[in-house]
Design a protein around this motif. Structure first.
Motif, PDB file in Angstrom:
ATOM      1  N   HIS A  55      44.843 -45.710  71.386  1.00 32.31           N
ATOM      2  CA  HIS A  55      46.263 -46.159  71.527  1.00 32.31           C
ATOM      3  C   HIS A  55      46.635 -46.571  70.172  1.00 32.31           C
ATOM      4  O   HIS A  55      47.843 -46.210  69.542  1.00 32.31           O
ATOM      5  N   VAL A  56      45.700 -47.093  69.315  1.00 33.29           N
ATOM      6  CA  VAL A  56      46.222 -47.310  67.845  1.00 33.29           C
ATOM      7  C   VAL A  56      46.304 -46.246  67.103  1.00 33.29           C
ATOM      8  O   VAL A  56      47.143 -46.149  66.186  1.00 33.29           O
ATOM      9  N   VAL A  57      45.179 -45.261  67.353  1.00 35.14           N
ATOM     10  CA  VAL A  57      45.437 -43.975  66.476  1.00 35.14           C
ATOM     11  C   VAL A  57      46.595 -43.374  66.869  1.00 35.14           C
ATOM     12  O   VAL A  57      47.010 -42.781  66.036  1.00 35.14           O
ATOM     13  N   ARG A  58      46.836 -43.231  68.009  1.00 37.83           N
ATOM     14  CA  ARG A  58      48.107 -42.636  68.588  1.00 37.83           C
ATOM     15  C   ARG A  58      49.464 -43.110  67.980  1.00 37.83           C
ATOM     16  O   ARG A  58      50.473 -42.463  67.467  1.00 37.83           O
ATOM     17  N   ARG A  59      49.549 -44.457  67.803  1.00 42.17           N
ATOM     18  CA  ARG A  59      50.708 -45.275  67.373  1.00 42.17           C
ATOM     19  C   ARG A  59      50.560 -44.809  65.865  1.00 42.17           C
ATOM     20  O   ARG A  59      51.858 -44.651  65.380  1.00 42.17           O
ATOM     21  N   LEU A  60      49.587 -45.001  65.103  1.00 39.18           N
ATOM     22  CA  LEU A  60      49.555 -44.748  63.728  1.00 39.18           C
ATOM     23  C   LEU A  60      50.270 -43.385  63.580  1.00 39.18           C
ATOM     24  O   LEU A  60      51.064 -43.450  62.614  1.00 39.18           O
ATOM     25  N   LEU A  61      49.432 -42.381  64.306  1.00 39.78           N
ATOM     26  CA  LEU A  61      50.106 -40.978  63.921  1.00 39.78           C
ATOM     27  C   LEU A  61      51.613 -40.744  64.381  1.00 39.78           C
ATOM     28  O   LEU A  61      52.268 -40.242  63.523  1.00 39.78           O
ATOM     29  N   LEU A  62      52.259 -41.463  65.444  1.00 39.17           N
ATOM     30  CA  LEU A  62      53.605 -41.481  65.700  1.00 39.17           C
ATOM     31  C   LEU A  62      54.409 -42.100  64.786  1.00 39.17           C
ATOM     32  O   LEU A  62      55.509 -41.440  64.531  1.00 39.17           O
ATOM     33  N   GLY A  63      53.865 -42.954  64.283  1.00 35.32           N
ATOM     34  CA  GLY A  63      54.605 -43.570  63.169  1.00 35.32           C
ATOM     35  C   GLY A  63      54.677 -43.032  61.955  1.00 35.32           C
ATOM     36  O   GLY A  63      55.685 -42.993  60.829  1.00 35.32           O
ATOM     37  N   LEU A  64      53.818 -41.997  61.575  1.00 39.39           N
ATOM     38  CA  LEU A  64      53.799 -41.127  60.557  1.00 39.39           C
ATOM     39  C   LEU A  64      54.675 -40.041  60.807  1.00 39.39           C
ATOM     40  O   LEU A  64      54.853 -39.046  60.128  1.00 39.39           O
ATOM     41  N   GLY A  65      55.203 -39.622  61.957  1.00 33.73           N
ATOM     42  CA  GLY A  65      55.792 -38.556  62.491  1.00 33.73           C
ATOM     43  C   GLY A  65      55.162 -37.308  63.052  1.00 33.73           C
ATOM     44  O   GLY A  65      55.566 -36.254  63.182  1.00 33.73           O
ATOM     45  N   VAL A  66      53.730 -37.675  63.541  1.00 32.24           N
ATOM     46  CA  VAL A  66      53.205 -36.658  63.949  1.00 32.24           C
ATOM     47  C   VAL A  66      53.094 -36.958  65.574  1.00 32.24           C
ATOM     48  O   VAL A  66      52.831 -38.255  65.837  1.00 32.24           O
ATOM     49  N   ASN A  67      53.201 -36.057  66.578  1.00 25.96           N
ATOM     50  CA  ASN A  67      53.212 -36.267  67.909  1.00 25.96           C
ATOM     51  C   ASN A  67      51.910 -35.629  68.441  1.00 25.96           C
ATOM     52  O   ASN A  67      51.895 -34.436  68.883  1.00 25.96           O
ATOM     53  N   PRO A  68      50.614 -36.448  68.430  1.00 28.75           N
ATOM     54  CA  PRO A  68      49.253 -35.804  68.735  1.00 28.75           C
ATOM     55  C   PRO A  68      49.148 -35.617  70.242  1.00 28.75           C
ATOM     56  O   PRO A  68      49.908 -36.277  71.201  1.00 28.75           O
ATOM     57  N   ALA A  69      48.584 -34.558  70.515  1.00 27.75           N
ATOM     58  CA  ALA A  69      48.083 -34.372  71.856  1.00 27.75           C
ATOM     59  C   ALA A  69      46.956 -35.314  72.247  1.00 27.75           C
ATOM     60  O   ALA A  69      46.474 -35.865  71.152  1.00 27.75           O
TER      61      ALA A  69
END
Length: 133
Positions: A55-69
């Motif tokens: 969840h932390v990794v996903r939120r960090l990437l979303l915050g950068l503008g990346v929508n990770p699978a």
């Protein structure tokens, strides 16, 4: 007398919760679907179902503008998926959560955080096409 004009538009938008739904994983024992999921996504986060570090990794990437699978693994499938991930990576040990960038193992939460803090993460994400700006 002036009339009023009414204009209604319908947008097909997904909520944040819907965009974070985990990917389905159907393997036949040969690992091809695991390999395909890793290779087809610019950034993918693989971890145990409900893992707080994922969840932390996903939120960090979303915050950068990346929508990770996101690929969430159930306990009963964990060993099978880890074996396939190690096979994809040439025998290197894979620990969860695992982040793949550009089809290659990038690392876990510690590597993602370290490269983000050092300012190296955004250029890497741009290079693989996960981030455009």
């Amino acid at each position: 007398m002036q009339g009023t004009i009414s204009c209604a538009r319908n947008y097909n938008m997904t909520t944040v919760g819907e965009s974070l739904r985990p990917l389905p994983l159907k393997t036949q024992g040969n690992g091809e679907s695991v390999r395909a999921v890793v290779e087809e996504n610019a950034v993918i986060v693989i971890g145990r179902r409900g893992c707080c570090m994922c969840h932390v990794v996903r939120r960090l990437l979303l915050g950068l503008g990346v929508n990770p699978a996101v690929l969430e693994i159930d306990e009963e499938r964990e060993e099978e998926v880890l074996r396939e991930l190690e096979r994809i990576g040439g025998g290197d040990t894979v620990k969860l959560p695992a982040v793949y960038v550009g089809g290659r193992l990038f690392g876990g939460l510690d590597r993602v955080m370290a490269t983000h803090i050092s300012g190296e993460l955004v250029p890497i994400l741009k290079e693989v096409g996960a981030l455009w700006l």
